[in-house]
Design a protein around this motif. Structure first.
Motif, PDB file in Angstrom:
ATOM      1  N   ARG A 294       0.832  -1.189   0.000  1.00  0.00           N
ATOM      2  CA  ARG A 294       0.000   0.000   0.000  1.00  0.00           C
ATOM      3  C   ARG A 294       0.878   1.254   0.000  1.00  0.00           C
ATOM      4  O   ARG A 294       2.057   1.197   0.355  1.00  0.00           O
ATOM      5  CB  ARG A 294      -0.910   0.018   1.228  1.00  0.00           C
ATOM      6  N   ILE A 295       0.261   2.359  -0.354  1.00  0.00           N
ATOM      7  CA  ILE A 295       0.882   3.659  -0.127  1.00  0.00           C
ATOM      8  C   ILE A 295       0.704   3.966   1.353  1.00  0.00           C
ATOM      9  O   ILE A 295      -0.421   4.085   1.842  1.00  0.00           O
ATOM     10  CB  ILE A 295       0.228   4.757  -0.984  1.00  0.00           C
ATOM     11  N   HIS A 296       1.811   4.083   2.079  1.00  0.00           N
ATOM     12  CA  HIS A 296       1.746   4.265   3.530  1.00  0.00           C
ATOM     13  C   HIS A 296       1.971   5.713   3.964  1.00  0.00           C
ATOM     14  O   HIS A 296       1.949   6.004   5.158  1.00  0.00           O
ATOM     15  CB  HIS A 296       2.764   3.352   4.227  1.00  0.00           C
ATOM     16  N   GLY A 297       2.196   6.600   3.026  1.00  0.00           N
ATOM     17  CA  GLY A 297       2.382   8.000   3.373  1.00  0.00           C
ATOM     18  C   GLY A 297       2.594   8.829   2.119  1.00  0.00           C
ATOM     19  O   GLY A 297       2.917   8.302   1.042  1.00  0.00           O
ATOM     20  N   ILE A 298       2.393  10.120   2.260  1.00  0.00           N
ATOM     21  CA  ILE A 298       2.581  11.064   1.161  1.00  0.00           C
ATOM     22  C   ILE A 298       3.661  12.058   1.556  1.00  0.00           C
ATOM     23  O   ILE A 298       3.625  12.631   2.654  1.00  0.00           O
ATOM     24  CB  ILE A 298       1.273  11.807   0.844  1.00  0.00           C
ATOM     25  N   CYS A 299       4.628  12.236   0.668  1.00  0.00           N
ATOM     26  CA  CYS A 299       5.742  13.158   0.918  1.00  0.00           C
ATOM     27  C   CYS A 299       5.659  14.296  -0.095  1.00  0.00           C
ATOM     28  O   CYS A 299       5.851  14.086  -1.296  1.00  0.00           O
ATOM     29  CB  CYS A 299       7.072  12.419   0.810  1.00  0.00           C
ATOM     30  N   LEU A 300       5.338  15.461   0.397  1.00  0.00           N
ATOM     31  CA  LEU A 300       5.159  16.621  -0.467  1.00  0.00           C
ATOM     32  C   LEU A 300       6.459  17.409  -0.609  1.00  0.00           C
ATOM     33  O   LEU A 300       7.206  17.558   0.351  1.00  0.00           O
ATOM     34  CB  LEU A 300       4.079  17.544   0.104  1.00  0.00           C
ATOM     35  N   GLU A 309       1.570  28.128   3.734  1.00  0.00           N
ATOM     36  CA  GLU A 309       0.985  27.403   2.600  1.00  0.00           C
ATOM     37  C   GLU A 309       1.335  25.924   2.668  1.00  0.00           C
ATOM     38  O   GLU A 309       0.494  25.052   2.384  1.00  0.00           O
ATOM     39  CB  GLU A 309       1.484  28.001   1.287  1.00  0.00           C
ATOM     40  N   ALA A 310       2.576  25.629   3.049  1.00  0.00           N
ATOM     41  CA  ALA A 310       3.007  24.234   3.145  1.00  0.00           C
ATOM     42  C   ALA A 310       2.227  23.490   4.220  1.00  0.00           C
ATOM     43  O   ALA A 310       1.754  22.364   4.004  1.00  0.00           O
ATOM     44  CB  ALA A 310       4.504  24.170   3.431  1.00  0.00           C
ATOM     45  N   ASN A 311       2.096  24.102   5.380  1.00  0.00           N
ATOM     46  CA  ASN A 311       1.358  23.458   6.471  1.00  0.00           C
ATOM     47  C   ASN A 311      -0.102  23.227   6.084  1.00  0.00           C
ATOM     48  O   ASN A 311      -0.680  22.182   6.416  1.00  0.00           O
ATOM     49  CB  ASN A 311       1.442  24.303   7.737  1.00  0.00           C
ATOM     50  N   ARG A 312      -0.685  24.182   5.386  1.00  0.00           N
ATOM     51  CA  ARG A 312      -2.067  24.033   4.949  1.00  0.00           C
ATOM     52  C   ARG A 312      -2.195  22.885   3.943  1.00  0.00           C
ATOM     53  O   ARG A 312      -3.135  22.073   4.040  1.00  0.00           O
ATOM     54  CB  ARG A 312      -2.565  25.346   4.331  1.00  0.00           C
ATOM     55  N   GLN A 317      -3.975  17.274   2.684  1.00  0.00           N
ATOM     56  CA  GLN A 317      -3.707  15.915   2.196  1.00  0.00           C
ATOM     57  C   GLN A 317      -4.003  14.878   3.278  1.00  0.00           C
ATOM     58  O   GLN A 317      -4.538  13.802   2.997  1.00  0.00           O
ATOM     59  CB  GLN A 317      -2.248  15.801   1.736  1.00  0.00           C
ATOM     60  N   LYS A 318      -3.668  15.183   4.511  1.00  0.00           N
ATOM     61  CA  LYS A 318      -3.980  14.268   5.615  1.00  0.00           C
ATOM     62  C   LYS A 318      -5.479  14.036   5.711  1.00  0.00           C
ATOM     63  O   LYS A 318      -5.949  12.901   5.865  1.00  0.00           O
ATOM     64  CB  LYS A 318      -3.457  14.829   6.940  1.00  0.00           C
ATOM     65  N   ALA A 319      -6.238  15.109   5.633  1.00  0.00           N
ATOM     66  CA  ALA A 319      -7.691  14.999   5.757  1.00  0.00           C
ATOM     67  C   ALA A 319      -8.289  14.224   4.587  1.00  0.00           C
ATOM     68  O   ALA A 319      -9.227  13.433   4.767  1.00  0.00           O
ATOM     69  CB  ALA A 319      -8.301  16.391   5.843  1.00  0.00           C
ATOM     70  N   GLU A 320      -7.752  14.429   3.394  1.00  0.00           N
ATOM     71  CA  GLU A 320      -8.326  13.787   2.214  1.00  0.00           C
ATOM     72  C   GLU A 320      -8.017  12.305   2.142  1.00  0.00           C
ATOM     73  O   GLU A 320      -8.889  11.496   1.784  1.00  0.00           O
ATOM     74  CB  GLU A 320      -7.828  14.478   0.948  1.00  0.00           C
ATOM     75  N   PHE A 321      -6.764  11.918   2.499  1.00  0.00           N
ATOM     76  CA  PHE A 321      -6.345  10.537   2.273  1.00  0.00           C
ATOM     77  C   PHE A 321      -6.204   9.707   3.547  1.00  0.00           C
ATOM     78  O   PHE A 321      -6.032   8.486   3.469  1.00  0.00           O
ATOM     79  CB  PHE A 321      -5.027  10.522   1.486  1.00  0.00           C
TER      80      PHE A 321
END
Length: 346
Positions: A294-300, A309-312, A317-321
Motif C-alpha cells: 500500500r501507499i503508507h504515506g505522502i511526501c510533499l 501554505e506548506a502546512n495548509r 492531504q492528511k484529511a483527504e487521504f
C-alpha cells in the motif's frame, strides 16, 4: 573526500540542477564552488536556501582558487546531452588536472576531444550512467527478503523520491535500525558511491538490476531498504522505468511523492497529472498479485510555498487521504517513520 566544483551554467536552481542540489545537500564530498555565470557573486545559500557560504563563480577558472580536484556536471537535462556551452568549461577543468564526474546519458569518456584531453592530463572521467556488465533478468527474488523494502514512487519525475529515501534512511539509522539506500539514478549514485543508472540499462534488465541491489543489502542483514524511485508510473515518457523498479524491488510498502501545486507532467507540461486518488489506486493495484503493498504515506515537495501554505497543504492531504503526510526537508520524516516502524518490526 573529494573537493567538488559543480558546473551548472545558466541552470543553478532547485528544479533545473537537481544533481547539483542533491550532491550539495547529501554527498559526503565537499562542494567548494558552483559555476553559473548568471548568478556569480551569490552564495549557494542565497539561491537554494541551504548550502551555506559555498560561492557561485562565473567559470571553472574562477573556481580554481578554491582548490577543487573534481568537476561535477550538475544538471540532468532531458535527453542527457552535454550542453555545447559546457564543453569549454569541462576542457578547462581537465587541463587543470581535475577529474570529471558526469551523470549525462552522453558518455564523456567516449567523446574523442574530451577523452584525448583527459589522457594527456592524466585525469579520469567517470560516466555515472554507464551500466555494469553481467546484467541479469529479474526472477522475483525480492519477493522473499528478510528486510522490509520501501519504494518511493511519484506523481511525476523530479518530485522528491531520492530526498525522501535518503531522509528516511538517515532517520531510521538514528533510531538504531540497519537502514540502507538503493541508488537508481545518477544523483543517488554520486551521493552513495554505488547503485545502478536504471534509465541507461536495457529494458529487459532494468528490474533485474534493482532486484540484485535489493538482494545484496538483504544478504548483508539490512533491516529496512529504501529504494530510490524514478519517473512516475503513468508518465508518458518515464513510466517504464517506474514499472521496472516496482517489479525488481517487490516492495512491502510505497511512499508517494508529489510537488504541491504541480498539475502537468515535466518536462513539457502539456499532459495533465491524474488525480492523486487515481495515482494511489494505480500503484496499489499493479502489485496486488505480489506483496500487495500500500501507499503508507505522502511526501510533499513544498519548496515553492511559504511555511503557512506548506502546512495548509499537508493538513489538506492528511484529511483527504487519511495518511501521514510530510515535507521530508521542511517538516522531517518522523511521522512517516512512525507509520513504517511497526511494519519493519514484524
Amino acid at each position: 573526500m573529494r573537493r567538488l566544483v559543480i558546473l551548472a551554467e545558466g541552470s543553478f536552481s532547485v528544479f533545473k540542477a537537481k544533481t547539483a542540489v542533491g550532491v550539495i545537500r547529501y554527498s559526503p564530498n565537499q562542494t567548494v564552488a558552483v559555476v553559473d555565470s548568471t548568478q556569480a557573486g551569490k552564495t549557494v545559500q542565497e539561491v537554494l536556501g541551504f548550502g551555506g557560504e559555498i560561492p557561485i563563480v562565473a567559470s571553472v577558472s574562477d573556481s580554481l582558487q578554491f582548490q577543487p580536484d573534481t568537476l561535477l556536471i550538475g544538471i540532468a537535462p532531458t535527453g542527457g546531452q552535454l550542453p555545447p556551452h559546457f564543453r569549454k568549461e569541462v576542457l578547462c577543468a581537465i587541463e587543470h588536472g581535475l577529474d570529471v564526474w558526469s551523470g549525462l546519458h552522453e558518455f564523456l569518456s567516449e567523446d574523442s576531444e574530451l577523452s584525448h584531453a583527459a589522457n594527456a592530463a592524466g585525469v579520469t572521467i567517470w560516466d555515472v550512467r554507464k551500466p555494469r556488465t553481467g546484467l541479469v533478468v529479474a526472477s522475483g527474488r525480492a519477493l522473499h527478503t528478510r528486510a522490509f523494502v520501501v519504494l518511493t514512487v511519484g506523481t511525476d519525475c523530479n518530485s522528491g523520491k531520492m530526498t525522501t529515501a535518503l531522509e528516511l534512511e538517515k532517520f531510521a539509522q538514528g533510531r538504531g535500525w540497519d537502514a540502507r539506500f538503493v541508488a537508481t539514478g545518477q544523483t543517488g549514485i554520486l551521493i552513495e558511491g554505488k547503485g545502478t543508472p536504471l534509465d541507461a540499462v536495457p529494458g529487459d534488465f532494468m528490474a533485474g538490476e534493482v532486484e540484485c541491489l535489493v538482494m545484496e543489502h538483504d544478504a548483508e542483514g539490512a533491516d529496512v531498504i529504501f529504494v530510490e524511485g524514478q519517473g512516475a508510473l503513468l508518465h508518458p515518457g518515464f513510466g517504464p522505468v517506474t514499472l521496472a523498479l516496482m517489479l525488481g524491488a517487490m516492495p512491502d510498502a510505497m511512499l508517494l511523492c508529489h510537488v504541491e501545486g504541480r498539475t502537468t507532467y515535466r518536462p513539457d507540461h502539456t499532459v495533465p497529472l491524474p488525480s492523486m486518488s487515481l495515482v494511489i489506486q494505480t500503484y496499489e493495484a499493479l502489485l496486488q498479485p505480489y506483496k500487495a503493498p500500500r501507499i503508507h504515506g505522502i511526501c510533499l515537495n513544498t519548496v515553492e510555498l511559504t511555511d503557512a501554505e506548506a502546512n495548509r497543504a499537508i493538513e489538506q492531504q492528511k484529511a483527504e487521504f487519511g495518511l501521514p503526510v510530510c515535507d521530508p526537508v521542511r517538516t522531517g520524516v518522523a511521522e512517516i517513520w512512525e507509520a513504517l516502524e511497526p511494519l519493519v518490526r514484524q
